[in-house]
Enzyme design. Structure first.
Site, short mmCIF file in Angstrom:
data_model
loop_
_atom_site.label_atom_id
_atom_site.label_comp_id
_atom_site.label_asym_id
_atom_site.label_seq_id
_atom_site.Cartn_x
_atom_site.Cartn_y
_atom_site.Cartn_z
N HIS A 244 45.08 18.29 52.99
CA HIS A 244 45.78 18.65 54.23
C HIS A 244 44.88 19.45 55.18
CE1 HIS A 244 49.50 17.13 52.62
NE2 HIS A 244 49.26 17.79 51.50
N ARG B 11 31.65 57.34 32.89
CA ARG B 11 32.72 56.53 32.29
C ARG B 11 34.10 56.96 32.79
NH1 ARG B 11 30.77 55.28 26.57
NH2 ARG B 11 32.87 55.70 25.88
N LYS C 275 35.72 51.23 45.99
CA LYS C 275 36.40 50.90 44.74
C LYS C 275 37.91 51.07 44.87
CE LYS C 275 36.67 49.55 40.51
NZ LYS C 275 36.66 48.08 40.37
N ASN D 278 38.25 58.57 20.08
CA ASN D 278 38.28 57.58 21.17
C ASN D 278 39.00 56.36 20.60
OD1 ASN D 278 37.69 55.75 23.18
ND2 ASN D 278 35.47 55.75 22.84
N GLY D 279 40.03 55.89 21.27
CA GLY D 279 40.76 54.72 20.77
C GLY D 279 42.26 54.94 20.82
N LYS E 273 35.54 36.78 44.43
CA LYS E 273 34.40 37.39 43.71
C LYS E 273 33.10 37.03 44.40
CE LYS E 273 35.76 39.86 41.83
NZ LYS E 273 37.11 40.28 41.57
N TRP F 226 39.94 60.27 28.47
CA TRP F 226 40.56 59.32 29.42
C TRP F 226 41.91 59.03 28.78
CZ3 TRP F 226 39.68 56.46 33.90
CH2 TRP F 226 40.32 55.23 34.02
N GLU G 19 32.71 38.74 47.94
CA GLU G 19 32.53 40.19 48.05
C GLU G 19 31.18 40.66 47.54
OE1 GLU G 19 35.43 42.50 45.89
OE2 GLU G 19 35.46 41.09 44.25
N CYS H 117 37.03 57.39 26.48
CA CYS H 117 36.65 58.76 26.15
C CYS H 117 35.18 58.84 25.77
CB CYS H 117 37.49 59.26 24.99
SG CYS H 117 39.24 59.08 25.26
N GLU I 193 40.64 33.85 43.24
CA GLU I 193 39.88 34.96 42.68
C GLU I 193 38.39 34.61 42.59
OE1 GLU I 193 40.31 37.96 42.25
OE2 GLU I 193 38.87 38.60 40.73
C1 F6R Z 1 38.14 42.91 44.33
C2 F6R Z 1 38.78 44.20 44.22
C3 F6R Z 1 39.84 44.55 45.21
C4 F6R Z 1 40.97 45.30 44.52
C5 F6R Z 1 42.02 45.79 45.55
C6 F6R Z 1 43.18 46.46 44.87
O1 F6R Z 1 37.20 42.71 43.32
O2 F6R Z 1 38.46 44.99 43.36
O3 F6R Z 1 40.32 43.42 45.87
O4 F6R Z 1 41.56 44.45 43.59
O5 F6R Z 1 41.40 46.68 46.44
O6 F6R Z 1 42.77 47.55 44.13
P1 F6R Z 1 43.68 48.18 43.00
O7 F6R Z 1 43.81 47.17 41.92
O8 F6R Z 1 42.92 49.40 42.55
O9 F6R Z 1 44.99 48.50 43.63
#
Ligand code: F6R
Length: 610
Positions: free
Chosen positions: A506, A27, A605, A98-99, A487, A74, A490, A2, A483
């Site tokens: 293998h 935010r 995103k 907020n909290g 990271k 939020w 990407e 928030c 992961e």
């Molecule tokens: C990688 C990343 C994506 C998401 C994927 C699922 O850093 O952000 O691989 O994890 O697109 O997204 P959500 O979690 O929003 O369903």
């Protein structure tokens, strides 16, 4: 998270407040509102959705006054609606917050027993009632706020005003941010600096357990017990863009550093230590002893969280778990019945593949539920009518590469595993208490990992020109190898592969030579020795080795070119710690290579197409 803005001075408050809120828009929020006091009367305007909706309301029904508070919400307790939007007013006391108030159910019940009625579903309205109960007895506002604070447990940044005492604003903070801005004959309060940069550069960041009384003439800071505190005023020369990122170069970096507080927020209010129970607000899983199988469906980073979740749920609750890429799930004609639970994991709650998977599972008769970060998102809504939603309280994640959403998902899954274990009788009280105690250590342990950033930058400098990377881990750290590789790929566009360390021989072992850096996870636990011998195989072929190990491991340096140490914890919690250096290595390599870290090419995103 928030946003909060407050103003006391001699100018119209509404414009200053709404503009301040606009600067906090990045935010994320679902509703907004403002309350202004004039001639002993409070006027509130609120609207669901974007600030332009509040602008419209204010245009049609303007409010005037030189004292006011505003908020972008939020949602945590209570869905996004005008009624749940802040500010909340009770008997002339207006509050924004907020909290999360942890003991809100108990406080609400006490207030209902005193005959008080509630207009919203929020935990915030409780604070307005608690203060009003006191001021109605003739108690002054400062004392009333102190008495109310003494009853509240949890995370909060409160901003409070009263129509009976229009010469002051009161703010109090614990675990949620509050900054006071100093002006001439006017003063400001906000949850974050960008909201106030246009008006002042002089700020004081309130500390946990402190409160402040802000008048037109000045600011008095005390502890919540009334002990005076000297204000540490800082002059900030950040540009507005820097301020949005809290002084960090990128949102991703800011979000990596927010992990300790995001995790604390995800745990907050959910753990009852006395009887080792986990309280899952928003979940209605029914009789979990009838569940004989769980399927986790998710994509990308959330899928990796699911892979770790399998270890947690199978290990603690002894329920068989399958983890599916959501985009594959519904095309493989899954075998599902009423004793199957299907768990979606999604930061955004809008990923089309994950949404389609749970719709399919629901049609086939499964109980569907979700671990999700965005309140009222499509996935959350889909699950509400079935098994419910467990929200991660990571706050908005703006960087495209998921970081704090991932670690809070792991925390949520661990809590879920303990809940299921307790409910199914596979987890004894004493053991559950141990596990929950370990979980509570994580925020502080992540701080320790983050404090090694300088060493991680050195590693990034050494390897940022590499063409390929290999990531190796075993057991619950195998998904962390995946992961780590994701990271790096990407955000830096460097090719990287994640493998189980045991699987390397293998196939991928053929790739190893002196040009290939390998990041290996060899923390203490059941997989330590086997992983170390797999990593020795890399070393024997002249591969470069960066090893993530446990503090106190003095032997590992003999195998590695670089060592990063993380604190010791339960092997099922370990992945929440080992992923943090992975995030920072990827971040700094990408930054050194000058890529667009927050918005890497070709990525969105939330992926709302199948
Ligand atoms: C990688 C990343 C994506 C998401 C994927 C699922 O850093 O952000 O691989 O994890 O697109 O997204 P959500 O979690 O929003 O369903």
């Amino acid at each position: 998270m928030c946003g909060i803005v407050g103003y006391i001075g001699d100018e119209e408050a509404t414009g200053i407040i709404v503009e301040g809120l606009r600067r906090l828009e990045y935010r994320g929020y679902d509703s907004a509102g403002v309350a202004v006091v004039r001639d002993g009367k409070t006027t509130i305007r609120r609207a669901v959705g974007k600030l332009k909706n509040l602008d419209k309301v204010l245009l049609e029904q303007p409010v005037h006054g030189t004292l006011g508070i505003g908020h972008t919400r939020w949602a945590t307790h209570g869905r996004p609606s005008e009624q749940n939007a802040h500010p909340h007013e009770v008997d002339g006391i207006t509050v924004v917050h907020n909290g999360i108030i942890e003991n809100y159910l108990q406080l609400r019940q006490n207030l209902v027993e005193q005959g008080r009625t509630f207009k919203s579903e929020t935990d915030t309205e409780i604070m307005a009632h608690l203060v009003a109960v006191e001021t109605n007895k003739g108690t002054d506002l400062i004392t009333a706020v102190k008495k109310a604070l003494a009853q509240v447990r949890g995370a909060y940044a409160f901003l409070i005003q009263s129509e009976k005492e229009p010469d002051k604003l009161i703010t109090a903070k614990n675990a949620s941010p509050i900054v006071i801005g100093y002006g001439e004959g006017r003063n400001y309060v906000a949850s974050d600096i960008p909201a106030l940069l246009e008006h002042t550069r002089k700020f004081c960041f309130l500390k946990d357990g402190q409160m402040a009384v802000i008048t037109r003439e000045g600011v008095k800071i005390t502890t919540e017990d009334g002990e005076p505190v000297e204000a540490a005023i800082r002059v900030v020369d950040w540009s507005p863009v820097m301020a949005e990122k809290g002084g960090h170069k990128h949102f991703m970096h800011k979000e990596i550093f927010e992990q300790p507080s995001a995790i604390a927020d995800t745990i907050r209010g959910r753990v009852r230590m006395e009887d080792a129970q986990v309280h899952l607000d928003g979940m209605s899983l029914g009789d979990v002893t009838k569940l004989n199988r769980l399927i986790i469906a998710a994509c990308g980073t959330s899928y990796h969280a699911g892979l770790v979740g399998k270890f947690m749920i199978e290990g603690i609750a002894r329920i068989p778990v399958e983890v599916d890429l959501a985009g594959e799930f519904r095309y493989r004609s899954p075998v599902i019945d009423e004793a199957t639970g299907v768990l979606a994991i999604s930061q955004s709650g809008e990923t089309a593949d994950t949404l389609a998977a749970i719709k399919e599972a629901k049609t086939l008769g499964a109980t569907v539920f979700a671990v999700c970060n965005v309140i009222e998102s499509s996935i959350a809504r889909e699950c509400m009518e079935s098994g419910g939603v467990m929200y991660t309280h990571a706050g908005p994640e703006i960087g495209v590469a998921s970081t704090k959403a991932f670690t809070t998902q792991l925390v949520a899954l661990y809590l879920l595993a303990v809940y299921l274990g307790r409910a199914r009788g596979t987890l004894e009280k004493a053991r559950a208490q141990e596990l929950l105690t370990h979980l509570r250590e994580v925020p502080q342990q992540i701080e320790r990992v983050l404090s090694q950033e300088a060493a991680l930058i050195t590693i990034a400098r050494r390897y940022h020109k590499a063409r390929d990377f290999l990531y190796l881990g075993r057991g619950p750290n195998y998904p962390i190898a995946l992961e780590g590789a994701l990271k790096l790929k990407e955000i830096s566009y460097i090719h990287a592969e994640g493998y189980s360390a045991g699987e390397m021989k293998h196939g991928p072992i053929a790739l190893i030579d002196e040009h290939l850096p390998t990041v290996g996870i060899a923390t203490q636990g059941p997989f330590y020795e086997k992983t170390v011998s797999n990593l020795e195989e890399v070393k024997a072929r002249d591969g470069k080795l960066i090893i993530i190990a446990t503090e106190g491991d003095s032997k590992i340096a003999a195998t590695a070119d670089d060592v990063v140490l993380v604190p010791a914890n339960d092997p099922l919690i370990d992945p929440i710690l080992t992923v943090v250096p992975m995030q920072l290595i990827a971040y700094h390599i990408a930054d050194l290579n000058g890529t667009d870290v927050d918005q890497p090419r070709n990525l969105a995103k939330s992926v709302t197409v199948e």
